[in-house]
Design an enzyme around this catalytic site. Structure first.
Site, PDB file in Angstrom:
ATOM      1  N   GLU A  54       0.860  -1.196   0.000  1.00 23.76           N
ATOM      2  CA  GLU A  54       0.000   0.000   0.000  1.00 23.76           C
ATOM      3  C   GLU A  54       0.888   1.234   0.000  1.00 23.76           C
ATOM      4  O   GLU A  54       1.966   1.236   0.605  1.00 23.76           O
ATOM      5  CB  GLU A  54      -0.904   0.007   1.243  1.00 23.76           C
ATOM      6  CG  GLU A  54      -1.761   1.269   1.334  1.00 23.76           C
ATOM      7  CD  GLU A  54      -2.901   1.184   2.329  1.00 23.76           C
ATOM      8  OE1 GLU A  54      -2.857   0.309   3.199  1.00 23.76           O
ATOM      9  OE2 GLU A  54      -3.823   2.021   2.219  1.00 23.76           O
ATOM     10  N   CYS A  94      -6.676   0.798   2.823  1.00 18.95           N
ATOM     11  CA  CYS A  94      -7.676   1.875   2.821  1.00 18.95           C
ATOM     12  C   CYS A  94      -7.527   2.788   1.615  1.00 18.95           C
ATOM     13  O   CYS A  94      -8.460   3.513   1.267  1.00 18.95           O
ATOM     14  CB  CYS A  94      -7.564   2.690   4.094  1.00 18.95           C
ATOM     15  SG  CYS A  94      -8.043   1.783   5.551  1.00 18.95           S
ATOM     16  N   ASN A 116     -12.166  -3.221   0.381  1.00 21.11           N
ATOM     17  CA  ASN A 116     -11.207  -3.427   1.478  1.00 21.11           C
ATOM     18  C   ASN A 116     -11.854  -2.961   2.767  1.00 21.11           C
ATOM     19  O   ASN A 116     -12.330  -1.842   2.841  1.00 21.11           O
ATOM     20  CB  ASN A 116      -9.946  -2.595   1.240  1.00 21.11           C
ATOM     21  CG  ASN A 116      -9.035  -2.584   2.462  1.00 21.11           C
ATOM     22  OD1 ASN A 116      -8.418  -3.590   2.788  1.00 21.11           O
ATOM     23  ND2 ASN A 116      -8.970  -1.452   3.153  1.00 21.11           N
ATOM     24  N   GLU A 117     -11.871  -3.773   3.742  1.00 18.46           N
ATOM     25  CA  GLU A 117     -12.425  -3.411   5.052  1.00 18.46           C
ATOM     26  C   GLU A 117     -13.754  -2.667   4.927  1.00 18.46           C
ATOM     27  O   GLU A 117     -13.994  -1.686   5.625  1.00 18.46           O
ATOM     28  CB  GLU A 117     -11.421  -2.595   5.872  1.00 18.46           C
ATOM     29  CG  GLU A 117     -10.298  -3.438   6.407  1.00 18.46           C
ATOM     30  CD  GLU A 117      -9.452  -2.761   7.471  1.00 18.46           C
ATOM     31  OE1 GLU A 117      -9.643  -1.563   7.733  1.00 18.46           O
ATOM     32  OE2 GLU A 117      -8.599  -3.454   8.040  1.00 18.46           O
TER      33      GLU A 117
END
Ligand code: AHR
Length: 664
Positions: free
Chosen positions: A46, A249, A380-381
């Site tokens: 990331e 994120c 994602n999440e």
């Protein structure tokens, strides 16, 4: 006589007790319990902590295209004609001309009136300075337009102390109405980790400048505009089974406008529109106002990296929801088509032939052959019914067109509780190939959860992707978290549970991956870097030990009472065989502060070797960390272990992780 008899009984009882207390591990090298997925032990990438821009993406100039929110951020203008910081005649002006290019509308206009070298210049500070190496070639490139006289550009690298450590002159060759590209190279005569780059202008007239770029020539595979080789080598040394990108994120964005959009990251670099990095302002305690995503490292480069290091590519795309911890924007279901189309097009970009629309883009970028993408993450999440509803639409469209592509779904930000249970159940009911579980917990949790996957259904077609984990020495998002030996040891214990349950877990990766020591927002991280060095953490060495010793099949290793070792006597263990190299690999964690003598009883070996190789990670001090200034305090040490005919006595050092490799 009676006394002797009693003594004999007592001795026998003691022996029996001792035998019962013996720490015997039994390994059955010829009993396969499951297959290790080739994707095991991967990488989570990331652009956080200056992982991409300012990190692995080797560009040294910050804000090369003047597109940061503040157009001259990272640059200072130097003029002998300035009065108290105000420049006479506005010699350097930022021009914003959206019709020039929608993606890169700004440039600087330099107007000179018989200026000598040293009277007007611009200096770029780099990403917390620039790492410059003595004797290395640096490649400069620029986009320019000059209609009148010829302006000379004097290029200089300046050390932290202020001395010129490299210089050359760039003479824009062409005049005309249009923009031209120019390049030149020069060699540094000193090493400096905090250098700057300066351009002095000389001449009479004016010139427009954009995309001012400087790369070291020692990039990974020597690619122009490429990646830092030392950072890629640290990844390659893990022999990763997969690489997940671009996050995290960052996929979701603070709001939907800052979500990651892969199509905007491919094609010519100067046409990739930069956006603010969502970690720029995420944590008040670690502000990074100069953190932007230029996308010089984009989806093509991620696929290429995966291919280079032999890892399966695992892209994750936005599901139509921005980060639910931030703006929590949601795209209405009826407006999701563009998002789904992005996913379909990504598969074409990766796998389509070079005559297809997106396959052609890939081919034009230099890769006519497909990248052979096999899996894709959606979200994602993300959580809640909104997520599942959106995932279902993606799943329907993707399965219809690309039924072979395996989808990865999110189980949220915690590996337990209502949010997790709902998502886990829903995704499994939908027969999604992988559920992505995240663990940012304290070391106690990791030790206690070595049994987590023992109770998972091994026949389920949905497999686990342990996509983000890291022991937190303090607590999640605390800036006090350290990559200390306690966290790494607890991860090793937990990973024995993952390895034992290869039938359940098919992918696993530590997160986050990289952090710049002067530019981080989040800690702990697997690998820390500065502008010149790479520092593997104890956690890296644990991860690497599993990844490079993953074997091909799991075999049972049992402890007292024929049970897996999951913390009894502070011991943890797992074992695999590698059918390709004919090895048995045993992993043992001693989480006790004292050495422990164990007996290793290995059954079913094809041959009876007399020695094994033992690799140990150990420190009696659980606070041990590696530092960038010194060689790693904690790193693997290898020795030869003599094997006895039956049980081999092995002394496990205090707080240690041992990998024993037996050639059979
Ligand atoms: O790894 C850092 C962040 O932790 C990731 O971006 C996110 O997925 C998780 O919350």
């Amino acid at each position: 006589m009676k006394k002797n008899f009693l003594l004999l009984i007592a001795a026998l009882l003691t022996l029996q007790l001792l035998a019962q207390n013996k720490k015997i591990f039994t390994v059955k090298a010829n009993t396969i319990t499951s297959t290790v997925a080739p994707t095991m032990w991967g990488i989570f990438f990331e652009d956080i902590n200056m992982g991409a821009d300012g990190g692995i993406y080797a560009e040294l100039i910050k804000n090369r295209s003047f597109e940061f929110t503040k157009a001259l951020m990272g640059w200072t203008v130097t003029s002998t004609q300035s009065i108290q910081g105000f420049y006479l005649g506005s010699e350097i002006t930022v021009v914003n001309q959206p019709d020039k290019a929608l993606t890169n509308p700004r440039y600087i206009h330099v107007a000179l009136n018989q200026h000598q070298k040293g009277s007007l210049g611009v200096t770029n500070e780099g990403f917390r300075g620039m790492g410059i190496k003595k004797g290395l070639r640096y490649d400069f490139s620029i986009s320019y337009r000059q209609q009148t006289a010829q302006i000379k550009l004097h290029l200089e690298l300046i050390s932290e102390k202020g001395t010129v450590i490299a210089s050359t002159v760039f003479l824009p060759a062409k005049k005309g109405a249009g923009w031209q590209n120019g390049t030149t190279s020069f060699i540094a005569n000193e090493t400096d980790s905090k250098a700057k780059f300066r351009i002095w202008f000389e001449g009479d007239g004016s010139i427009d400048l954009d995309m001012i770029s400087l790369f070291p020539s020692d990039t990974w595979k020597g690619r122009k505009g490429g990646m830092r080789a030392d950072m890629v080598e640290a990844l390659a040394a893990m022999k990763p089974g997969f690489i997940r990108f671009p996050g995290g994120c960052i996929v979701e964005g603070h709001d939907l406008s800052t979500r990651y959009q892969w199509k905007k990251t491919v094609g010519p670099v100067e046409e990739r529109k930069l956006i603010i990095n969502r970690w720029n302002s995420e944590f008040a305690h670690r502000p990074a106002p100069d953190y932007f995503q230029t996308f010089g490292l984009g989806f093509y480069e991620y696929f290429q990296l995966a291919e280079d290091i032999g890892a399966a590519a695992l892209p994750i795309l936005n599901c139509g929801m921005s980060c639910q911890f931030n703006a929590a924007e949601t795209v209405p279901l009826e407006a999701l088509d563009n998002y789904i189309q992005d996913a379909l097009d990504l598969i074409e970009f990766a796998n389509g032939d070079s005559t297809s629309t997106w396959g052609k883009v890939r081919a034009q970028m230099g890769h006519p052959l497909p990248f052979n993408l096999t899996m894709l993450g959606v979200g994602n999440e993300n959580w809640g019914t909104q997520y599942i509803e959106r995932f279902q639409l993606f799943q329907a469209a993707l399965q219809k067109k690309y039924p072979a592509i395996k989808l990865v779904g999110s189980t949220g930000f915690m590996p337990m509780g209502d949010v997790f249970d709902y998502l886990n159940k829903s995704l499994r009911n939908m027969q999604v190939s992988f559920v992505d579980e995240h663990f940012y917990n304290r070391p106690e949790w990791f030790f206690a959860n070595a049994t987590r996957y023992d109770s998972y259904d091994r026949n389920s077609t949905t497999k686990v992707f342990a996509g983000e984990y890291a022991g937190q020495s303090d607590r999640m998002v605390s800036p006090e978290n350290k990559n200390n030996w306690l966290t790494a040891l607890s991860e090793a214990a937990f990973l024995t549970g993952i390895e034992r349950n290869a039938a359940v877990v098919n992918m696993a990766s530590y997160a986050p991956l990289f952090a710049h020591i002067d530019g981080w927002q989040w800690t702990p991280n697997l690998i820390w870097v500065d502008n010149l060095n790479v520092m593997p953490t104890p956690n890296y060495y644990v991860q690497q030990a599993f990844a490079t010793n993953k074997g091909t099949h799991v075999v049972p290793i049992t402890y007292k009472n024929n049970q897996p070792a999951t913390g009894q006597d502070s011991l943890y263990a797992s074992a695999v065989i590698d059918k390709i190299n004919n090895t048995l690999i045993i992993k043992l964690v001693n989480a006790a502060p004292q050495p422990q003598q164990i007996l290793l009883n290995v059954e079913g070996l094809k041959k009876k070797p007399t020695t094994a190789i033992s690799t140990v990670l150990q420190s009696s001090n659980l606070e041990t960390v590696n530092t960038i200034a010194a060689p790693p305090a904690l790193h693997p040490l290898t020795e030869t272990l003599a094997l006895q005919k039956n049980n081999t006595t092995v002394t496990l050092k205090p707080y240690s992780f041992t990998v024993i490799k037996i050639q059979q």
